[in-house]
Structures are given as structure tokens and as C-alpha cells.
Design a protein around this motif. Structure first.
Motif, PDB file in Angstrom:
ATOM      1  N   ASP A 164      33.511  -3.947  16.380  1.00  0.00           N
ATOM      2  CA  ASP A 164      33.767  -4.328  17.775  1.00  0.00           C
ATOM      3  C   ASP A 164      32.834  -5.421  18.262  1.00  0.00           C
ATOM      4  OD1 ASP A 164      34.555  -1.337  17.495  1.00  0.00           O
ATOM      5  OD2 ASP A 164      35.626  -2.035  19.281  1.00  0.00           O
ATOM      6  N   ALA A 165      31.528  -5.308  17.909  1.00  0.00           N
ATOM      7  CA  ALA A 165      30.542  -6.216  18.487  1.00  0.00           C
ATOM      8  C   ALA A 165      29.422  -6.483  17.494  1.00  0.00           C
ATOM      9  CB  ALA A 165      29.963  -5.615  19.768  1.00  0.00           C
ATOM     10  N   VAL A 166      28.831  -7.661  17.621  1.00  0.00           N
ATOM     11  CA  VAL A 166      27.690  -8.045  16.779  1.00  0.00           C
ATOM     12  C   VAL A 166      26.529  -8.395  17.699  1.00  0.00           C
ATOM     13  CG1 VAL A 166      26.825  -9.701  15.068  1.00  0.00           C
ATOM     14  CG2 VAL A 166      29.226  -8.969  14.995  1.00  0.00           C
ATOM     15  N   VAL A 167      25.353  -7.802  17.415  1.00  0.00           N
ATOM     16  CA  VAL A 167      24.160  -8.107  18.203  1.00  0.00           C
ATOM     17  C   VAL A 167      23.116  -8.695  17.259  1.00  0.00           C
ATOM     18  CG1 VAL A 167      22.399  -7.192  19.760  1.00  0.00           C
ATOM     19  CG2 VAL A 167      24.654  -6.104  19.656  1.00  0.00           C
ATOM     20  N   VAL A 168      22.534  -9.812  17.670  1.00  0.00           N
ATOM     21  CA  VAL A 168      21.485 -10.418  16.849  1.00  0.00           C
ATOM     22  C   VAL A 168      20.134 -10.060  17.463  1.00  0.00           C
ATOM     23  CG1 VAL A 168      20.574 -12.544  15.848  1.00  0.00           C
ATOM     24  CG2 VAL A 168      23.040 -12.308  16.265  1.00  0.00           C
ATOM     25  N   VAL A 169      19.268  -9.435  16.660  1.00  0.00           N
ATOM     26  CA  VAL A 169      17.935  -9.045  17.136  1.00  0.00           C
ATOM     27  C   VAL A 169      16.880  -9.782  16.305  1.00  0.00           C
ATOM     28  CG1 VAL A 169      18.693  -6.759  17.902  1.00  0.00           C
ATOM     29  CG2 VAL A 169      17.842  -7.048  15.572  1.00  0.00           C
ATOM     30  N   ASP A 170      15.621  -9.666  16.734  1.00  0.00           N
ATOM     31  CA  ASP A 170      14.547 -10.355  16.011  1.00  0.00           C
ATOM     32  C   ASP A 170      14.343  -9.783  14.620  1.00  0.00           C
ATOM     33  OD1 ASP A 170      14.123 -11.997  18.111  1.00  0.00           O
ATOM     34  OD2 ASP A 170      12.490 -10.810  18.992  1.00  0.00           O
ATOM     35  N   CYS A 171      14.390  -8.464  14.540  1.00  0.00           N
ATOM     36  CA  CYS A 171      14.039  -7.844  13.267  1.00  0.00           C
ATOM     37  C   CYS A 171      14.711  -6.472  13.155  1.00  0.00           C
ATOM     38  CB  CYS A 171      12.513  -7.695  13.195  1.00  0.00           C
ATOM     39  SG  CYS A 171      11.955  -7.071  11.617  1.00  0.00           S
ATOM     40  N   ILE A 172      15.400  -6.221  12.064  1.00  0.00           N
ATOM     41  CA  ILE A 172      16.067  -4.919  11.893  1.00  0.00           C
ATOM     42  C   ILE A 172      15.166  -3.889  11.226  1.00  0.00           C
ATOM     43  CG2 ILE A 172      18.426  -5.820  11.870  1.00  0.00           C
ATOM     44  CD1 ILE A 172      18.321  -5.521   8.761  1.00  0.00           C
ATOM     45  N   GLY A 173      14.080  -4.354  10.602  1.00  0.00           N
ATOM     46  CA  GLY A 173      13.226  -3.377   9.927  1.00  0.00           C
ATOM     47  C   GLY A 173      12.021  -4.017   9.282  1.00  0.00           C
ATOM     48  N   ASP A 174      11.100  -3.141   8.875  1.00  0.00           N
ATOM     49  CA  ASP A 174       9.885  -3.598   8.202  1.00  0.00           C
ATOM     50  C   ASP A 174      10.152  -3.588   6.700  1.00  0.00           C
ATOM     51  OD1 ASP A 174       7.497  -3.899   6.949  1.00  0.00           O
ATOM     52  OD2 ASP A 174       6.436  -2.352   8.097  1.00  0.00           O
ATOM     53  N   PRO A 175      10.231  -4.793   6.108  1.00  0.00           N
ATOM     54  CA  PRO A 175      10.631  -4.851   4.691  1.00  0.00           C
ATOM     55  C   PRO A 175       9.669  -4.096   3.775  1.00  0.00           C
ATOM     56  CG  PRO A 175       9.870  -7.003   5.473  1.00  0.00           C
ATOM     57  CD  PRO A 175       9.949  -6.106   6.666  1.00  0.00           C
ATOM     58  N   LYS A 176       8.423  -3.978   4.161  1.00  0.00           N
ATOM     59  CA  LYS A 176       7.459  -3.276   3.297  1.00  0.00           C
ATOM     60  C   LYS A 176       7.807  -1.795   3.191  1.00  0.00           C
ATOM     61  CE  LYS A 176       3.662  -6.075   4.757  1.00  0.00           C
ATOM     62  NZ  LYS A 176       3.443  -5.903   6.183  1.00  0.00           N
ATOM     63  N   LYS A 177       8.351  -1.251   4.270  1.00  0.00           N
ATOM     64  CA  LYS A 177       8.651   0.182   4.255  1.00  0.00           C
ATOM     65  C   LYS A 177      10.061   0.479   3.764  1.00  0.00           C
ATOM     66  CE  LYS A 177       5.446   1.376   7.913  1.00  0.00           C
ATOM     67  NZ  LYS A 177       5.404   1.602   9.359  1.00  0.00           N
ATOM     68  N   ILE A 178      10.878  -0.579   3.612  1.00  0.00           N
ATOM     69  CA  ILE A 178      12.230  -0.362   3.103  1.00  0.00           C
ATOM     70  C   ILE A 178      12.138   0.228   1.708  1.00  0.00           C
ATOM     71  CG2 ILE A 178      14.319  -1.535   2.286  1.00  0.00           C
ATOM     72  CD1 ILE A 178      13.937  -3.467   4.677  1.00  0.00           C
ATOM     73  N   ALA A 179      11.214  -0.271   0.922  1.00  0.00           N
ATOM     74  CA  ALA A 179      11.040   0.221  -0.448  1.00  0.00           C
ATOM     75  C   ALA A 179       9.884   1.207  -0.500  1.00  0.00           C
ATOM     76  CB  ALA A 179      10.801  -0.943  -1.392  1.00  0.00           C
ATOM     77  N   SER A 180       9.846   2.131   0.446  1.00  0.00           N
ATOM     78  CA  SER A 180       8.686   3.018   0.520  1.00  0.00           C
ATOM     79  C   SER A 180       8.680   4.055  -0.600  1.00  0.00           C
ATOM     80  CB  SER A 180       8.647   3.722   1.872  1.00  0.00           C
ATOM     81  OG  SER A 180       9.772   4.547   1.994  1.00  0.00           O
ATOM     82  N   ALA A 181       9.871   4.432  -1.059  1.00  0.00           N
ATOM     83  CA  ALA A 181       9.906   5.392  -2.163  1.00  0.00           C
ATOM     84  C   ALA A 181       9.509   4.643  -3.420  1.00  0.00           C
ATOM     85  CB  ALA A 181      11.299   5.987  -2.304  1.00  0.00           C
ATOM     86  N   ALA A 182       8.220   4.349  -3.517  1.00  0.00           N
ATOM     87  CA  ALA A 182       7.706   3.497  -4.580  1.00  0.00           C
ATOM     88  C   ALA A 182       8.135   4.036  -5.934  1.00  0.00           C
ATOM     89  CB  ALA A 182       6.191   3.419  -4.499  1.00  0.00           C
ATOM     90  N   ALA A 183       9.167   3.420  -6.459  1.00  0.00           N
ATOM     91  CA  ALA A 183       9.789   3.966  -7.650  1.00  0.00           C
ATOM     92  C   ALA A 183       9.129   3.390  -8.894  1.00  0.00           C
ATOM     93  CB  ALA A 183      11.284   3.661  -7.621  1.00  0.00           C
ATOM     94  N   ARG A 184       7.902   3.776  -9.103  1.00  0.00           N
ATOM     95  CA  ARG A 184       7.200   3.334 -10.305  1.00  0.00           C
ATOM     96  C   ARG A 184       7.173   4.482 -11.316  1.00  0.00           C
ATOM     97  NH1 ARG A 184       2.345   2.226  -7.831  1.00  0.00           N
ATOM     98  NH2 ARG A 184       3.400   1.424  -5.995  1.00  0.00           N
ATOM     99  N   ILE A 185       7.148   4.126 -12.577  1.00  0.00           N
ATOM    100  CA  ILE A 185       7.087   5.159 -13.611  1.00  0.00           C
ATOM    101  C   ILE A 185       5.706   5.817 -13.540  1.00  0.00           C
ATOM    102  CG2 ILE A 185       7.088   5.573 -16.087  1.00  0.00           C
ATOM    103  CD1 ILE A 185       9.799   4.728 -15.675  1.00  0.00           C
ATOM    104  N   SER A 186       5.713   7.137 -13.524  1.00  0.00           N
ATOM    105  CA  SER A 186       4.482   7.903 -13.401  1.00  0.00           C
ATOM    106  C   SER A 186       3.561   7.712 -14.604  1.00  0.00           C
ATOM    107  CB  SER A 186       4.851   9.375 -13.260  1.00  0.00           C
ATOM    108  OG  SER A 186       3.709  10.165 -13.259  1.00  0.00           O
ATOM    109  N   GLN A 187       2.277   7.731 -14.350  1.00  0.00           N
ATOM    110  CA  GLN A 187       1.306   7.718 -15.450  1.00  0.00           C
ATOM    111  C   GLN A 187       0.678   9.098 -15.624  1.00  0.00           C
ATOM    112  OE1 GLN A 187       0.808   5.148 -17.511  1.00  0.00           O
ATOM    113  NE2 GLN A 187       2.468   4.167 -16.366  1.00  0.00           N
TER     114      GLN A 187
END
Lengths: 521, 100
Positions: A229-252
Motif C-alpha cells: 500500500d505505502a512506502v516510507v523512506v527512513v534514515d536507518c532501518i537497523g544497526d548492521p552490526k547487530k543484524i549478524a549478532s548470532a555470530a556464526a563462527r565455528i566453535s573452538q
């Protein structure tokens, strides 16, 4: 009434045809009447659907008291959009009695907890419920019980009309001026928009919120302009650093690696481990590390994985790029490596939540899974798994795709340490059943492996491969011998959350926790 | 044993606990918080009180902040705090006696 996993479900919840959980595949073959949305015609050509503010878009979409909003959680803990929209609805339009129907909620949404406490948000429907929202709901402050569904249960409920979405909000990394959205190509990318797809098709109104407006047509689109129905443009939709917060690294962690190696051994001992097998892992330490060991067995036998699904992260993308997996089908991305790969790396595709896991459609991807490797907060001697409530009874997790993949797959492996601190992971009765035991096949812990007695065929596979295993009761006794037997939690009568099985029956309820005292009665 | 002066033992790391002892007002006064309160609060209380009793501590203000420690850890931290509060932790600890 007691259900098939022995949980007592209050009769007053069993209205409008709601039933208690009866076991796997109970609804098979039944028909559903899908609920179509009531949508507005935009017959007159519009050059653009851009409106100045979120408040304007809400007004245009007829936002009123009692409104149900849908949000999706691809921006994870970095999401700004859900808060922006709820704030605009409450503070600028003065809307009351709001239901938030999100695919998941996390620490980014603490502001919603404030609105729950003020009595403005009166309903929560979600998969994930944690942090402050989990605390206030557990404390009984939400007016109606929260409804917790799996990622497959949610599209089922939406299609069946059990959740009617008035306004779906899409947090779009890119959109054009009429609302064709993609999760890539923008400033703050999240990759797949799989969870938003069903919501956008079944909502009366759809608002796209983006911070990167691109040229028309933004194609191939994940959410299409025909539904927007509608499109709104905002300054920022999210913090990119926290988007990948589930740090998917192989465990040591050597304990994780030992368990992961045992998971791979179990997989390699079954007849399903053959050319073209299919696979999904969670992103927990040992589950993810299983990828590594599995690759070794694949090389040894000279076989390749046919396809993988799920929440996708880097290690799976690497396997795809090495040509060791044929196709990756992706409902959500957990790290930047997968975000940057979807629809870019050949054979890395996007899918909707319904395609992924919905038990009421004509065959979701989970139904074709050979193996799934999952974590657990708790697992009991009936192989029932809890991934929702902490062992103190407070809401702090998410069923996610756990019950869906467990039910669909041929071999569901739970991997978890026997104890975490003083908490026994393997226990007599889980606090909340989120995945029923009849869907769980093998448990791998750091103190041993147990196979569900419902699967004598798998027991034979392990025996033939010389993999030692014990009963789950032995593992539970070992855990209690280390940490002591926990006291039973004390509950009040009030139900604060209803846990729906993926088929829509009631699997369990979460009640308000009683204040604890160390003094004997 | 007598609590002559304030003393602490332990840390606030996960799976540990911090025990603080102070001279009491004629009895044992226990304040307990724990990350596993709802499941193990009573067992922790019991272990702390039993350990104090074994060491014949009858007059103390006891503060326990538990982070999910096992019973063996709880006993060891309480014992250590008692000996420190009695200025007896430097030598001649009765290993094999009252300290099992």
C-alpha cells in the motif's frame, strides 16, 4: 485436558475448535479454508506510493484501535523498524489495544515491553520471546496470553485465518517507489526476506519501510509491489552490526568439537547418508561445528550433499562455493557471509516461511529433510525438548524452526552438553514442551549418546557402526549426580503464554511463576 | 569457630559463588541470591548452613551470591571464608579433619 505429551491444558482454552496436541501428523489429510485478506484496489495508476512518515502510512492503511501488526525479524537484534511503527501508532495516532504478531522478538524490542506494561499492547504472537518482553509477559502483565508458534506454525495460522493481520510492515534493505522489496543491494542488508513473504500476501495492508530507495523495478523482488500500500523512506532501518549478532563462527571449544564429531559419526552411520542427502543445522556452537566433521565423512565416502535449508550461515555458504552441496534454500541469514551470498552465489535461493516449514501446505522443504541437527535448553527422558523457557520458568527463547524440522526430518539429532553450570540439560520433565519427543531421534551429549526407543532402526545403525550409546535415563541420572536434583518450579494458575504445536493444537502452556522462597513452606 | 572480622571467599564467575562473612548478632543470619534460585535455592541454603554447623560457626552474618556453583564449590568457599574470618587460613588447616 492432558495432551499426547502429558501436559495439562486448561479446558477454557479449548474453544472454537481448538484441540490439545494429539501426536505427529494428526491433521494429515484434513482440509482448510484459507482466509483471504480484504485489500484496497489501486486501479488508478500511481507514479509512486511514497508517503512522508510512518504515521501518514498508518493513517492511509486505516490503522485503528485493536489493530494487529505483523513484523519480521531478519534484522534481528539490530531492528529499528518494529519500534518505529509501534511508537508512531501509539504516540502519534493514539492507537490502543494493539496486537504485535511478529515472526520473532528480541532485545531490540524492549520498547514494546513498556507498552505491554502500560496496557497499550494487549496481545503478542511470536516465535521468539526473550529479554524484557519475556520478563513482563512471564510476570503476567500482558492482557491476553502470548501465543508462541514455530516458524512453520505461523504461516499455517495466518493462512487459516487464526491470525488476521491488519497491517504488515516490511523492513526492506531496498525498495523501489512502489514497494518491490529485496533484502540485498542496500545499506543495511539482511539477505533473505522469507518470513515477510507470507505475511505480505495475507495482510489487509502492507507498509514497506526502507532506508535505500532504488530504481524501479527492484527485481527479482522478495515482497512484491502488487501487495504493498505505502512506502516510507527512513534514515536507518537497523544497526548492521547487530543484524549478524548470532555470530556464526565455528566453535573452538573442545567439548563442542567432541560432540560435533559424534554428531557427524551418527549421521554417517545411517542409511540416509548417501549421495544427494539433505541437511540443516542450527547455529549453536556444536550444531554448527558438525558441518566441519560432516565434510570429512563426505570426502571419505566421495559423496555430496544434495541441498541444505534453514537459517543459513557462512560455513554452509562455503560448502556451496566448494561444490560440496548442490543447492542452498534460505529463509533467513545469520551472518554477513550468507547475506552477501543469497541470490548472488549460483544455487543459493530464497524461500518463504511457508515453503520452509508450514505443516498445512502441500509439502514444505522440511518434509524432505534427511538430517537436522538442533540444540536444546532442556531435553527430558521422553525426548521432549524445551527451547522456550529458562529452567527458572521465564520466557527466554524461541521454538523457531525446531519443531518443524524435527517433525519433517528422517533423523533429528539434538546436541547439547549434559549440564550448563548447575542446570541439568537432560532432565526428568522439561519446563515447557516445545518439540514433542516423538519427533526427536538421537541425543548427543558430552557424556554419551542416547537414541529414542521409537527408532530401533537407528539403534541398529549405531550398533553396526560401533558407536556406544546409553539410555536417556542414564544420562539424566548422570546429570543429577553432578548437579543435584532440582526442586520443581512453583507456578500460579494464570496462563501467560500458549505454546501451539505446529499443526495448531495446544502443545503446552506457560504459567506465571510463583515468587520463590528458600524457607520450607 | 568464631567470626572475628569480615572476610570473603569466591568470585562472581559463572559456576562459582561469593561468600561474605561478618561478625553476627547472636545467630546465623543468611542472605542468599542465586542464578538458579528457583531450582536449587533450598539446597544451597542447606549446604551453607550445614558447612557452618560443621565448623561450629554459631554467630555470623552470611551473604551468599551464587552463580550456579556445585555443592563441592559451595562447601569449599564457605570453609575458606570461615578460616579467613578467624585469621586461621594461613596455616594448620585441619585437612582430613573438619575440612574433609
Amino acid at each position: 485436558m492432558k495432551n499426547a505429551v502429558g501436559r495439562d491444558i486448561p479446558d477454557y482454552l479449548l474453544t472454537n475448535g481448538k484441540e490439545v496436541y494429539q501426536g505427529k501428523n494428526y491433521m494429515d489429510g484434513k482440509y482448510i479454508q484459507k482466509a483471504a485478506p480484504k485489500t484496497r484496489r489501486y486501479e488508478k495508476p500511481q507514479e509512486s506510493k511514497i508517503v512522508a512518515t510512518i504515521a501518514d502510512a498508518l493513517r492511509q492503511c486505516g490503522c485503528k484501535d485493536g489493530c494487529t501488526f505483523s513484523f519480521h525479524h531478519h534484522l534481528r537484534n539490530g531492528d529499528y523498524v518494529a519500534n518505529m511503527v509501534i511508537k508512531a501508532a501509539v504516540e502519534e495516532l493514539g492507537i490502543k489495544d494493539i496486537t504485535v504478531a511478529a515472526t520473532s522478538l528480541g532485545s531490540a524490542h524492549d520498547v514494546i515491553a513498556d507498552y505491554i506494561e502500560k496496557g497499550i499492547v494487549v496481545g503478542i504472537q511470536t516465535s521468539g520471546i526473550r529479554d524484557r518482553i519475556g520478563d513482563v509477559v512471564s510476570a503476567g502483565k500482558l492482557k491476553t496470553p502470548a501465543i508462541i508458534r514455530s516458524h512453520g506454525g505461523r504461516p499455517r495460522a495466518i493462512e487459516a485465518g487464526e491470525v488476521h493481520i491488519d497491517i504488515a510492515v516490511v523492513a526492506a534493505p531496498t525498495s523501489d517507489c512502489v514497494g518491490n522489496c529485496r533484502g540485498i543491494g542496500g545499506k543495511h542488508n539482511c539477505g533473505s526476506l522469507g518470513y515477510a513473504m507470507t505475511d505480505a500476501k495475507y495482510a489487509d495492508h502492507v507498509i514497506v519501510v526502507t532506508d535505500d530507495l532504488v530504481d524501479f523495478p527492484n527485481y527479482p523482488a522478495s515482497v512484491e509491489a502488487i501487495d504493498v500500500d505505502a512506502v516510507v523512506v527512513v534514515d536507518c532501518i537497523g544497526d548492521p552490526k547487530k543484524i549478524a549478532s548470532a555470530a556464526a563462527r565455528i566453535s573452538q571449544n573442545p567439548r563442542d568439537l567432541m560432540m560435533a564429531e559424534n554428531v557427524a559419526k551418527v549421521i554417517a552411520s545411517t542409511p540416509y547418508f548417501k549421495e544427494g542427502f539433505s541437511f540443516q543445522t542450527g547455529v549453536g556452537g556444536p550444531s554448527l561445528a558438525a558441518n566441519l566433521f560432516l565434510e570429512k565423512y563426505m570426502d571419505e565416502r566421495g559423496i555430496k550433499m544434495g541441498w541444505a535449508i534453514g537459517g543459513i550461515c557462512g560455513p554452509m555458504v562455503e560448502l556451496l562455493k566448494k561444490g560440496k552441496v548442490g543447492k542452498v534454500i534460505d529463509v533467513q541469514d545469520f551472518d554477513l557471509e550468507s547475506v552477501n551470498s543469497i541470490n548472488q552465489t549460483p544455487n543459493h535461493f530464497e524461500m518463504s516461511a511457508s515453503q520452509y516449514a508450514n505443516p498445512a501446505n502441500k509439502g514444505a522443504f522440511v518434509n524432505k529433510l534427511d538430517f537436522v541437527v538442533l540444540a536444546a535448553l532442556e531435553i527430558d527422558t521422553g525426548f521432549n525438548v524445551n527451547v522456550l523457557t529458562g529452567s527458572d520458568g521465564v520466557l527466554r527463547g524461541a521454538p523457531g524452526g525446531h519443531p518443524d524440522t524435527a517433525a519433517g526430518s528422517k533423523c533429528c539429532i539434538i546436541v547439547t552438553p549434559l549440564t550448563r553450570g548447575r542446570m541439568a540439560t537432560v532432565c526428568e520433565h522439561v519446563v515447557t514442551v516445545t518439540t514433542p519427543g516423538d519427533c526427536v531421534d538421537v541425543l548427543v551429549t558430552d557424556y554419551g549418546i542416547a537414541v529414542n526407543p521409537l527408532r530401533p532402526d537407528l539403534i541398529e545403525c549405531l550398533d553396526n557402526a560401533g558407536i556406544p550409546h546409553v539410555t536417556i535415563e542414564e544420562l539424566k541420572d548422570k546429570a543429577y549426580s553432578l548437579v543435584g536434583r532440582p526442586d520443581d518450579l512453583q507456578w500460579e494458575d494464570k496462563v501467560v503464554a500458549i505454546l501451539e504445536a505446529r499443526d495448531g493444537t495446544i502443545l503446552d502452556v506457560v504459567r506465571k511463576i510463583k515468587p520463590y522462597t528458600v524457607d520450607e513452606d | 569457630m568464631q567470626i572475628l572480622k569480615p572476610a570473603t571467599a569466591g568470585t562472581l564467575e559463572s559456576s562459582d559463588l561469593m561468600v561474605t562473612l561478618e561478625p553476627g548478632n547472636g545467630g546465623i543470619e543468611l542472605s542468599l541470591t542465586s542464578s538458579v534460585m528457583n531450582q536449587y535455592g533450598r539446597q544451597i541454603k542447606k549446604t551453607v548452613l550445614e558447612t557452618l554447623e560443621r565448623l561450629e560457626v554459631k554467630d555470623a552474618k552470611v551473604t551468599v551470591v551464587d552463580k550456579g556453583a556445585l555443592d563441592c564449590t559451595i562447601k569449599a568457599r564457605v570453609e575458606c571464608a570461615v578460616f579467613r574470618a578467624n585469621d586461621a587460613s594461613a596455616e594448620n588447616i585441619p585437612w582430613g579433619g573438619v575440612i574433609v
